[in-house]
Design a protein around this motif. Sequence first.
Motif, PDB file in Angstrom:
ATOM      1  N   SER A  63      25.009  -5.839 -42.991  1.00 21.39           N
ATOM      2  CA  SER A  63      24.500  -5.209 -41.780  1.00 21.39           C
ATOM      3  C   SER A  63      24.760  -3.709 -41.802  1.00 21.39           C
ATOM      4  N   PRO A  64      23.798  -2.909 -41.338  1.00 15.90           N
ATOM      5  CA  PRO A  64      24.027  -1.461 -41.272  1.00 15.90           C
ATOM      6  C   PRO A  64      25.113  -1.094 -40.259  1.00 15.90           C
ATOM      7  N   GLN A  67      30.670  -0.229 -41.413  1.00 15.01           N
ATOM      8  CA  GLN A  67      30.983   1.057 -42.021  1.00 15.01           C
ATOM      9  C   GLN A  67      32.463   1.056 -42.377  1.00 15.01           C
ATOM     10  N   ALA A 106      27.421   6.101 -49.573  1.00  9.93           N
ATOM     11  CA  ALA A 106      27.021   4.705 -49.397  1.00  9.93           C
ATOM     12  C   ALA A 106      27.330   3.925 -50.658  1.00  9.93           C
ATOM     13  N   GLY A 110      24.208  -0.093 -49.574  1.00 11.50           N
ATOM     14  CA  GLY A 110      23.937   0.746 -48.411  1.00 11.50           C
ATOM     15  C   GLY A 110      25.033   0.751 -47.364  1.00 11.50           C
ATOM     16  N   LYS A 112      27.767   2.175 -45.377  1.00  4.68           N
ATOM     17  CA  LYS A 112      28.160   3.566 -45.181  1.00  4.68           C
ATOM     18  C   LYS A 112      29.675   3.681 -45.238  1.00  4.68           C
TER      19      LYS A 112
END
Length: 130
Positions: A63-64, A67, A106, A110, A112
């Motif tokens: 999931s974006p 982080q 990243a 991806g 972050k």
Amino acid sequence: MVHVLSSRVLLRPTDPERSRAFYGRTLGLEIAREFGTGPERGTVYFLGGGFLEVSGRSTAPTSPDLQLWLQVADAAAAHKEVSERGAQVLRPPLQEPWGLVEAWIADPDGVKIVLVEVPVDHPLRYRPGL
């Protein structure tokens, strides 16, 4: 309250070998332990006061919303080092309005990662009168 003895972030990459290369070689994280065999074996890395476990495999990127916040002594030096090792740079080091120096990169899926420097006079480190 639950008495927590240890903790770690569990990361299920789409390509475990690529992610192990990133976290081990590109970021240069030290291995705390390894377990299992084969391409989906587990590797646990030291993350300062915690751990990052790269194990298993996912069919979709993480999931974006996930982080990682990694405090470093010198954000500019860390940024230069990981950039030279091929990390995907999202943003070079900048001093934020809240006083921290942050550089964003990243991982291969991806995720972050913020490389954070806490300046010596920042409230996270500096406490007047103490």
